[in-house]
Scaffold this motif. Sequence first.
Motif, mmCIF file in Angstrom:
data_model
loop_
_atom_site.group_PDB
_atom_site.id
_atom_site.type_symbol
_atom_site.label_atom_id
_atom_site.label_comp_id
_atom_site.label_asym_id
_atom_site.label_seq_id
_atom_site.Cartn_x
_atom_site.Cartn_y
_atom_site.Cartn_z
ATOM 1 N N VAL A 118 49.654 69.345 25.641
ATOM 2 C CA VAL A 118 49.515 68.037 26.276
ATOM 3 C C VAL A 118 50.698 67.173 25.853
ATOM 4 O O VAL A 118 51.011 67.081 24.664
ATOM 5 C CB VAL A 118 48.190 67.369 25.839
ATOM 6 C CG1 VAL A 118 48.082 65.958 26.395
ATOM 7 C CG2 VAL A 118 46.998 68.219 26.274
ATOM 8 N N SER A 119 51.364 66.555 26.818
ATOM 9 C CA SER A 119 52.516 65.722 26.462
ATOM 10 C C SER A 119 52.094 64.273 26.267
ATOM 11 O O SER A 119 50.980 63.868 26.627
ATOM 12 C CB SER A 119 53.608 65.830 27.523
ATOM 13 O OG SER A 119 53.315 64.961 28.577
ATOM 14 N N ALA A 120 53.008 63.490 25.678
ATOM 15 C CA ALA A 120 52.715 62.103 25.327
ATOM 16 C C ALA A 120 52.240 61.289 26.528
ATOM 17 O O ALA A 120 51.242 60.564 26.428
ATOM 18 C CB ALA A 120 53.946 61.461 24.700
ATOM 19 N N CYS A 121 52.937 61.409 27.677
ATOM 20 C CA CYS A 121 52.565 60.596 28.863
ATOM 21 C C CYS A 121 51.135 60.896 29.293
ATOM 22 O O CYS A 121 50.402 59.993 29.697
ATOM 23 C CB CYS A 121 53.456 60.884 30.062
ATOM 24 S SG CYS A 121 55.171 61.094 29.722
ATOM 25 N N GLN A 122 50.747 62.172 29.224
ATOM 26 C CA GLN A 122 49.391 62.534 29.627
ATOM 27 C C GLN A 122 48.369 61.909 28.683
ATOM 28 O O GLN A 122 47.403 61.305 29.118
ATOM 29 C CB GLN A 122 49.206 64.053 29.579
ATOM 30 C CG GLN A 122 49.966 64.825 30.614
ATOM 31 C CD GLN A 122 49.758 66.316 30.371
ATOM 32 O OE1 GLN A 122 50.415 66.922 29.538
ATOM 33 N NE2 GLN A 122 48.826 66.899 31.095
ATOM 34 N N GLU A 149 46.465 71.046 22.622
ATOM 35 C CA GLU A 149 47.478 70.998 21.564
ATOM 36 C C GLU A 149 48.305 69.725 21.720
ATOM 37 O O GLU A 149 48.977 69.525 22.731
ATOM 38 C CB GLU A 149 48.383 72.243 21.623
ATOM 39 C CG GLU A 149 47.630 73.532 21.353
ATOM 40 C CD GLU A 149 48.564 74.718 21.073
ATOM 41 O OE1 GLU A 149 49.796 74.552 21.079
ATOM 42 O OE2 GLU A 149 48.018 75.822 20.824
ATOM 43 N N LEU A 150 48.226 68.865 20.726
ATOM 44 C CA LEU A 150 48.966 67.605 20.719
ATOM 45 C C LEU A 150 49.899 67.603 19.520
ATOM 46 O O LEU A 150 49.501 68.010 18.431
ATOM 47 C CB LEU A 150 47.975 66.440 20.569
ATOM 48 C CG LEU A 150 46.993 66.276 21.722
ATOM 49 C CD1 LEU A 150 45.612 65.944 21.217
ATOM 50 C CD2 LEU A 150 47.501 65.213 22.678
ATOM 51 N N THR A 151 51.139 67.146 19.710
ATOM 52 C CA THR A 151 52.038 67.160 18.559
ATOM 53 C C THR A 151 51.719 65.996 17.630
ATOM 54 O O THR A 151 51.139 64.984 18.035
ATOM 55 C CB THR A 151 53.523 67.070 18.969
ATOM 56 O OG1 THR A 151 53.737 65.803 19.580
ATOM 57 C CG2 THR A 151 53.912 68.180 19.916
ATOM 58 N N GLU A 152 52.153 66.201 16.398
ATOM 59 C CA GLU A 152 51.996 65.204 15.359
ATOM 60 C C GLU A 152 52.595 63.859 15.800
ATOM 61 O O GLU A 152 51.988 62.807 15.615
ATOM 62 C CB GLU A 152 52.786 65.744 14.163
ATOM 63 C CG GLU A 152 52.385 65.291 12.851
ATOM 64 C CD GLU A 152 53.205 66.036 11.797
ATOM 65 O OE1 GLU A 152 54.104 66.833 12.128
ATOM 66 O OE2 GLU A 152 52.929 65.790 10.629
ATOM 67 N N SER A 153 53.788 63.896 16.406
ATOM 68 C CA SER A 153 54.431 62.625 16.768
ATOM 69 C C SER A 153 53.667 61.878 17.861
ATOM 70 O O SER A 153 53.605 60.656 17.837
ATOM 71 C CB SER A 153 55.889 62.828 17.165
ATOM 72 O OG SER A 153 56.115 64.129 17.588
ATOM 73 N N ASP A 179 49.873 70.316 17.054
ATOM 74 C CA ASP A 179 50.933 71.307 17.260
ATOM 75 C C ASP A 179 52.155 70.944 16.420
ATOM 76 O O ASP A 179 52.347 69.782 16.064
ATOM 77 C CB ASP A 179 51.303 71.294 18.751
ATOM 78 C CG ASP A 179 51.944 72.586 19.210
ATOM 79 O OD1 ASP A 179 52.154 73.491 18.380
ATOM 80 O OD2 ASP A 179 52.247 72.686 20.411
ATOM 81 N N ASP A 180 52.979 71.937 16.117
ATOM 82 C CA ASP A 180 54.244 71.727 15.403
ATOM 83 C C ASP A 180 54.024 70.958 14.102
ATOM 84 O O ASP A 180 54.839 70.108 13.723
ATOM 85 C CB ASP A 180 55.252 70.952 16.276
ATOM 86 C CG ASP A 180 55.582 71.688 17.558
ATOM 87 O OD1 ASP A 180 55.225 72.868 17.676
ATOM 88 O OD2 ASP A 180 56.209 71.082 18.443
#
Length: 279
Positions: A118-122, A149-153, A179-180
Amino acid sequence: AKRAGKNTFKFFDASLNKSALTRLRTENALRHALENEELRLHFQPQLDTRTGRMQGLEALLRWRHPELGEISPAVFIPIAEETGLILPIGEWVMRTACQQLRAWQASGSAIQRVAVNVSACQFKNRDFTNLVARILAESGLDPACLELELTESILMDHADESIGMLHQLKALGVQLAIDDFGTGYSSLSYLKRFPIDRLKIDKSFIYNIENDRDNAAIAQAVIAMAETMALHVTAEGVETREQLQFLSASCCGEVQGFFFSKPVPVDEVPETIRRLAEH
Ligand code: C2E
Ligand code: CA
Ligand code: CA
Ligand code: CA
């Protein structure tokens, strides 16, 4: 057109012009990629380290442009994010992944989980939880079978709002992974407040882990922390038997990487699962 002033000409130096043009072309091409069915999902197995059993599959987006060929997600995802195209594309990814897992299950497969990036915009879109709920309902997939999966940032940027969003998503019954993990700047006090299920140790820390003391220390610290916080932990980017042995000895719950399988197209998934089950 407006008459360009002296300074405007200076602004348009050749390299900038070229990269802007490439970008515009990519954006237009990406806009058509969805309609022209140039996007596909590949799937990469995630295995239980101890038993070797497959626990789930991560869906990874692929784009084959008719003239340019395969374009790496590392190249086109950032453009999709900047242009907002990631919203329809991300929706397509989530719907396709859920429908695909449902289809495998309906044909008797025991695959228990699909993980979707999942990206930030979503994630920051107000309608995201509703969208996930709608896709789950449409596909008939058990929410517990979907892992986001969402990144830490993504999570740490506006961390307080993230907590609320994550609770909304958890209420749907889905699984949440960071993620990451280790590449961002997680604050441990926030980590404790995020209702998450899993940490994925970034592959940069798995690289040469059996020889690299720093990487070994970082991975083992994350595994210990996950254990304390009752979180699952996955190591990504496992490419060698030595890495697997080290992670196994360090009690890392799940592993994923080229050592087991690269991400494969839908029709190669059953064969990949069969091969993994033989070992
Ligand atoms: P990621 O989510 O961290 O995915 C892991 C990347 O590592 C994938 O690259 C995968 O093919 C690759 N990989 C898997 N095993 C190994 C290994 O053993 N060694 C090495 N060196 N690499 C391995 P890929 O498929 O090129 O994707 C790159 C990134 O693009 C992903 O990183 C993710 O951030 C993004 N991405 C891919 N698909 C999607 C999607 O559907 N939505 C969003 N928002 N992002 C996506
Ligand atoms: Ca991922
Ligand atoms: Ca990752
Ligand atoms: Ca990554």
